[in-house]
Each structure stands twice: as C-alpha cells, then as structure tokens.
Design a protein around this motif. Sequence first.
Motif, PDB file in Angstrom:
ATOM      1  N   THR A  35      -7.231   8.019   4.071  1.00 33.69           N
ATOM      2  CA  THR A  35      -5.803   8.274   3.869  1.00 33.69           C
ATOM      3  C   THR A  35      -4.959   7.790   5.043  1.00 33.69           C
ATOM      4  OG1 THR A  35      -6.089  10.531   4.729  1.00 33.69           O
ATOM      5  CG2 THR A  35      -6.188  10.230   2.338  1.00 33.69           C
ATOM      6  N   LYS A  36      -5.583   7.528   6.178  1.00 36.56           N
ATOM      7  CA  LYS A  36      -4.841   6.959   7.301  1.00 36.56           C
ATOM      8  C   LYS A  36      -4.627   5.461   7.084  1.00 36.56           C
ATOM      9  CE  LYS A  36      -6.355  10.360  10.732  1.00 36.56           C
ATOM     10  NZ  LYS A  36      -7.105  10.568  12.011  1.00 36.56           N
ATOM     11  N   LEU A  37      -5.663   4.794   6.547  1.00 38.21           N
ATOM     12  CA  LEU A  37      -5.533   3.370   6.256  1.00 38.21           C
ATOM     13  C   LEU A  37      -4.552   3.152   5.108  1.00 38.21           C
ATOM     14  CD1 LEU A  37      -6.511   0.413   6.640  1.00 38.21           C
ATOM     15  CD2 LEU A  37      -8.293   0.909   4.949  1.00 38.21           C
ATOM     16  N   PHE A  38      -4.706   3.946   4.034  1.00 37.01           N
ATOM     17  CA  PHE A  38      -3.815   3.821   2.883  1.00 37.01           C
ATOM     18  C   PHE A  38      -2.667   4.810   3.023  1.00 37.01           C
ATOM     19  CE2 PHE A  38      -7.364   1.533   1.202  1.00 37.01           C
ATOM     20  CZ  PHE A  38      -6.792   0.606   0.333  1.00 37.01           C
ATOM     21  N   SER A  39      -1.714   4.440   3.845  1.00 37.24           N
ATOM     22  CA  SER A  39      -0.539   5.280   4.053  1.00 37.24           C
ATOM     23  C   SER A  39       0.692   4.401   4.112  1.00 37.24           C
ATOM     24  CB  SER A  39      -0.679   6.094   5.348  1.00 37.24           C
ATOM     25  OG  SER A  39      -0.741   5.234   6.471  1.00 37.24           O
ATOM     26  N   ASN A  40       1.802   5.014   3.805  1.00 39.28           N
ATOM     27  CA  ASN A  40       3.074   4.301   3.777  1.00 39.28           C
ATOM     28  C   ASN A  40       4.144   5.302   4.197  1.00 39.28           C
ATOM     29  OD1 ASN A  40       4.782   2.170   3.378  1.00 39.28           O
ATOM     30  ND2 ASN A  40       4.798   2.277   1.147  1.00 39.28           N
ATOM     31  N   SER A  41       4.923   4.960   5.169  1.00 39.23           N
ATOM     32  CA  SER A  41       5.900   5.917   5.695  1.00 39.23           C
ATOM     33  C   SER A  41       6.957   6.239   4.651  1.00 39.23           C
ATOM     34  CB  SER A  41       6.572   5.349   6.945  1.00 39.23           C
ATOM     35  OG  SER A  41       7.454   4.299   6.597  1.00 39.23           O
ATOM     36  N   ASP A  42       7.598   7.400   4.824  1.00 36.28           N
ATOM     37  CA  ASP A  42       8.668   7.806   3.909  1.00 36.28           C
ATOM     38  C   ASP A  42       9.775   6.758   3.873  1.00 36.28           C
ATOM     39  OD1 ASP A  42       7.319  10.130   3.362  1.00 36.28           O
ATOM     40  OD2 ASP A  42       8.364  11.308   4.872  1.00 36.28           O
ATOM     41  N   GLN A  43      10.086   6.194   5.041  1.00 35.88           N
ATOM     42  CA  GLN A  43      11.183   5.244   5.107  1.00 35.88           C
ATOM     43  C   GLN A  43      10.838   3.948   4.379  1.00 35.88           C
ATOM     44  OE1 GLN A  43      14.344   5.823   6.285  1.00 35.88           O
ATOM     45  NE2 GLN A  43      14.672   3.891   5.198  1.00 35.88           N
ATOM     46  N   GLU A  44       9.570   3.492   4.552  1.00 34.43           N
ATOM     47  CA  GLU A  44       9.150   2.278   3.850  1.00 34.43           C
ATOM     48  C   GLU A  44       9.198   2.482   2.344  1.00 34.43           C
ATOM     49  OE1 GLU A  44       5.915  -0.086   6.486  1.00 34.43           O
ATOM     50  OE2 GLU A  44       5.349   1.937   5.907  1.00 34.43           O
ATOM     51  N   ALA A  45       8.786   3.669   1.899  1.00 32.28           N
ATOM     52  CA  ALA A  45       8.815   3.962   0.472  1.00 32.28           C
ATOM     53  C   ALA A  45      10.246   4.012  -0.038  1.00 32.28           C
ATOM     54  CB  ALA A  45       8.103   5.292   0.191  1.00 32.28           C
ATOM     55  N   LEU A 102      -1.234 -12.932 -13.099  1.00 32.70           N
ATOM     56  CA  LEU A 102      -2.599 -12.505 -12.789  1.00 32.70           C
ATOM     57  C   LEU A 102      -3.005 -13.055 -11.424  1.00 32.70           C
ATOM     58  CD1 LEU A 102      -4.392 -13.189 -16.209  1.00 32.70           C
ATOM     59  CD2 LEU A 102      -3.315 -11.066 -15.424  1.00 32.70           C
ATOM     60  N   TYR A 103      -3.637 -12.206 -10.608  1.00 34.71           N
ATOM     61  CA  TYR A 103      -4.109 -12.604  -9.292  1.00 34.71           C
ATOM     62  C   TYR A 103      -5.588 -12.235  -9.157  1.00 34.71           C
ATOM     63  CZ  TYR A 103       0.899 -12.819  -8.273  1.00 34.71           C
ATOM     64  OH  TYR A 103       2.242 -13.101  -8.310  1.00 34.71           O
ATOM     65  N   GLY A 104      -6.286 -12.923  -8.275  1.00 32.27           N
ATOM     66  CA  GLY A 104      -7.707 -12.667  -8.071  1.00 32.27           C
ATOM     67  C   GLY A 104      -7.965 -11.433  -7.223  1.00 32.27           C
ATOM     68  N   ALA A 105      -9.254 -11.175  -6.967  1.00 36.11           N
ATOM     69  CA  ALA A 105      -9.654 -10.018  -6.168  1.00 36.11           C
ATOM     70  C   ALA A 105      -9.159 -10.167  -4.734  1.00 36.11           C
ATOM     71  CB  ALA A 105     -11.173  -9.873  -6.183  1.00 36.11           C
ATOM     72  N   VAL A 106      -8.869  -9.032  -4.104  1.00 31.18           N
ATOM     73  CA  VAL A 106      -8.369  -9.019  -2.729  1.00 31.18           C
ATOM     74  C   VAL A 106      -9.141  -7.994  -1.912  1.00 31.18           C
ATOM     75  CG1 VAL A 106      -6.042  -9.748  -3.405  1.00 31.18           C
ATOM     76  CG2 VAL A 106      -6.581  -7.303  -3.272  1.00 31.18           C
ATOM     77  N   THR A 107      -9.014  -8.083  -0.599  1.00 33.79           N
ATOM     78  CA  THR A 107      -9.628  -7.099   0.288  1.00 33.79           C
ATOM     79  C   THR A 107      -8.740  -5.861   0.357  1.00 33.79           C
ATOM     80  OG1 THR A 107      -8.499  -7.911   2.265  1.00 33.79           O
ATOM     81  CG2 THR A 107     -10.603  -8.945   1.681  1.00 33.79           C
ATOM     82  N   GLN A 108      -9.290  -4.791   0.932  1.00 33.14           N
ATOM     83  CA  GLN A 108      -8.506  -3.571   1.098  1.00 33.14           C
ATOM     84  C   GLN A 108      -7.259  -3.828   1.935  1.00 33.14           C
ATOM     85  OE1 GLN A 108     -11.033  -0.327   2.574  1.00 33.14           O
ATOM     86  NE2 GLN A 108     -10.613   0.686   0.635  1.00 33.14           N
ATOM     87  N   GLU A 109      -7.422  -4.635   2.972  1.00 34.05           N
ATOM     88  CA  GLU A 109      -6.300  -4.909   3.868  1.00 34.05           C
ATOM     89  C   GLU A 109      -5.189  -5.659   3.121  1.00 34.05           C
ATOM     90  OE1 GLU A 109      -9.681  -3.635   5.651  1.00 34.05           O
ATOM     91  OE2 GLU A 109      -9.583  -5.561   4.612  1.00 34.05           O
ATOM     92  N   LEU A 152      -4.738  -5.538  -0.096  1.00 31.69           N
ATOM     93  CA  LEU A 152      -4.226  -4.646  -1.128  1.00 31.69           C
ATOM     94  C   LEU A 152      -3.179  -3.688  -0.562  1.00 31.69           C
ATOM     95  CD1 LEU A 152      -4.318  -3.726  -4.051  1.00 31.69           C
ATOM     96  CD2 LEU A 152      -6.274  -2.264  -3.483  1.00 31.69           C
ATOM     97  N   ARG A 153      -3.368  -3.235   0.649  1.00 28.77           N
ATOM     98  CA  ARG A 153      -2.383  -2.341   1.271  1.00 28.77           C
ATOM     99  C   ARG A 153      -1.005  -2.994   1.304  1.00 28.77           C
ATOM    100  NH1 ARG A 153      -2.995  -1.984   6.303  1.00 28.77           N
ATOM    101  NH2 ARG A 153      -1.653  -0.174   6.660  1.00 28.77           N
ATOM    102  N   ASP A 154      -0.958  -4.247   1.672  1.00 33.78           N
ATOM    103  CA  ASP A 154       0.326  -4.956   1.723  1.00 33.78           C
ATOM    104  C   ASP A 154       0.925  -5.129   0.327  1.00 33.78           C
ATOM    105  OD1 ASP A 154       0.214  -5.182   4.490  1.00 33.78           O
ATOM    106  OD2 ASP A 154      -0.828  -7.112   4.426  1.00 33.78           O
ATOM    107  N   ILE A 155       0.065  -5.331  -0.669  1.00 35.41           N
ATOM    108  CA  ILE A 155       0.543  -5.466  -2.046  1.00 35.41           C
ATOM    109  C   ILE A 155       1.136  -4.143  -2.530  1.00 35.41           C
ATOM    110  CG2 ILE A 155      -0.194  -5.861  -4.428  1.00 35.41           C
ATOM    111  CD1 ILE A 155      -2.271  -7.837  -3.303  1.00 35.41           C
TER     112      ILE A 155
END
Length: 457
Positions: A239-249, A320-327, A329-332
Amino acid sequence: MNAAIKLTKDDAQIGYILKGYPRTSETFITNEIRLLEKMGVGLSIFSVKKLEGQKNHAMVKDITAPVTYLPQADALSETRFSKWLIDNVPKFSNSHAQLFKKKPLAYLKVFLECLIMSIQYRTGFFELPREVFVKEFLQAGFIANAAMESGNIQHFHAHFCHGATTIAMFASRLTGIPFSFTAHAKDIYLKELNPGNLLQKKMRRAEFAVTCTGANEWYLKQLAPKGAIIHKIYHGLDTKLFSNSDQEAADKQEEKLPVLLSVGRLVEKKGFDYLVKACAILKERGRIFQCQIVGGGDSDVTEKLVRLIKDLDVEDTVNLYGAVTQEELRDIFKQATVFALPCLVVDNGDRDGIPNVLVEAMSMRVPVISTDISGIPELIDNNVNGLLVPEKNAQAMADAIERLLMDSALRQQLVEAGRNRVCKDFDSQVTTLDLKDLFVSRLADRSEVLHECCAGH
C-alpha cells in the motif's frame, strides 16, 4: 511454536513450486516471496518453465532465493507420446536414478500411483491414459532429488492447485516432505484441471491449503469436508508503493478528458467485451472520454476485441495496450478517472477470485466498478467503496460509469473509503505475516520431530 526455532536461508527452507517464475501477471506471488524473505523465511524456488519475453517487476531484483529451473520438457500435444518419452525422459533420468537408489520403495509406489492416475482420470472409458501425469512425475522426481540433496528443504508449497500441486504431491510422496498449496481461480473450478476426485485427494494429503477469497474457502470446504484445513488469506498489496496523495487525486478529477481504465489479461473471464459495449453506449449518449485497456493475453480474445472495437465504431475512444510492470502501472493509475473491470463467470466455470488490479486501483484512490461475482463483493461494498453491477450487462456497466463520470462528490467518497478498505484488510505486510506463521509453525514442528529422532539415535 518453539520460540527457539529461527528460520534462515541456511536452515529450514520452503520449496516453492511454480509453473513459471517470474511471471509478469503474477505479481502477488512475486510480492509474497519477497516479503516472506524479508520476514526471515528461507525459500528455494523451483520453476517448471523458464519464461521468455516477460517484463520483470522491480521487486524481482530484491529476491535472493535460489531459483532452480527444471529441464524444459516439450509440450505433450506436439508429438506422439512414445516419441515424447524418447526425447524427454533422458532430461530427467539422472535425477530419477539417484532418487530410486535413495528410496526405491517410495519411488515404485509413487510411479505406480502415477500410472493408475493416468488411467483413472481419463476423459472417458475408451480414451487413452492422461499422459500429463507421467510428465509431472518426471518433474516431481527432479525436484524431490534436488530437495534431498540440499538437505534443508522441509516443506513444499505450490501455487495453483492443478499442475504445480500435482508435482508437489508427487514430490512429497517421493521424499516424505509435507506439502501445502495455494488455490486461486480457474484451478479450483475447472474440472478438467483436476478431474474426478483429484482435488479432494490433494486436499486430504496436504498439510494445509490457502485460498484468496471467502467464496473459494466455502467452495473448497464443501468439496472436501475432511480435507486439509483451508486458510483464507487475501492477496496482499504494497500500500506504500500503490498510493496516491489526496491532492493528486483531486487534481486528476479536474482533467478535461476523463480516462476510463481497465487492466487485466485479455481473457474471456475479464469481460472486456462488455466494457467495449458499454463504451459504445456511452458514446451514443454523447459522453466524451478515453478508455484504456491494459494487459497482454490470449491472441484470440485480443483479435475479437479489436474486431468489436471496429464494429462498434469506438476506435477513437477505446485503446488496447500491452502488459506493463507494476511501476508503469502506478503511473497509469494516476491518470485514471474511473476504473472498471466487468468480470464474469465463463460457461466452463472459470472465474476470478478478487482481481488484484481492483485492490491496486482502490489503493491508488481511483473509484472502481466491477461485478457482483465470486469474491469481488468481499472487497467492494456497493455504493460504499465502489460500485457493483450484474455480470454480462453492458447497459448496467455504462450506467455505473456515467454515474461516476458525472458525480465528482461520489467519486471522492468512494476513493477514500476504498483506500481505507485496502489498508485495513489487504496490506501485504499483514496478509503475508499470516502465511509466514503457517510456514513457521510447520517447520518448527518438523524440526522438533527431527530433533527427537536424532536424539533417539
């Protein structure tokens, strides 16, 4: 548990048996291995397949467990079985010869069971034996011999309860080392993967079994009431890696062009065709947005989706896009306004448990929409932390997407509740700790038994 027992990479180890490692689509397994190592559990990985062309997540570099790739056996479907035996038995013969010398009686018993299973679990009375069990016996013998040579593997654990667990069961019978397994999705529900009473047999012989949803837990308990204890452990998420600040959201909600995101392997059970149909409905209503479907997969499903996108005239809307890494995907996720995954139960029974991408989206503060099947309602409480619609219903999916696109207040309500839900019950630091405790208790018990045996001599 004996508090004096400490597990290290040089001491008692878990032999992890996987069909392929590292697999891009199985981040939950990679993360589990990484965290178990971090918690002090010694691991050795046995990978049946050496995967090519996979995108590796950054976390793979953090894993130090030794990885043993089995000799690469040819596909059974590509040639006659007699020819397959000639070509492939030599790859495993040395391991099996050594194993036979060490434990001849156990070897012959398991080999006989393998032959019986190949006949017992045929698709019909007049059909040929199921050759896959011979292949899995050969693979199990390689692992069994390697485990006996290492001397420190005291438990086998397999992921997915079909092929990998059959190999683990054979390896356990050959060595006397106990085994367990984690059951996930189609491996539970597709009868051809565990024909007859094979899954029940595995459950009776296993030390314990783990599964990732309450729905799966209930099904397995009904299937084999006298089988191994079933432990429900949700797939955890960093949950630390997959996080997004309130302001970014909040900033994301002000984007001029909304982004509808969906992620997953392009296979039938994900229901992407219903998402494409929902996009066509929304386009007819005059809604302007972009839909991104991310993930590689089945070529037939991909071709059908491409044709459907063209036939419904949404080529300017759906990509349609291909498979991506976790890193990646976070940006997506950070660009997404709404996340939708219209999962369904396939006619043959195949289905998802709780798709990890739903957990990831909720952790990233993206409002989610999915269907009310399988274990998904265990994660999403409708109208509280996400929206649920009936499966195979493009109209309902379109209505839910439109509702979220039009209501920023509802989106904000759902994302905060979604993030809280994930942090409470799906944090990998907590879920993996439950699995670690299961392993530690088994290894401690086995160490005590070995100690008593040695003391007796």
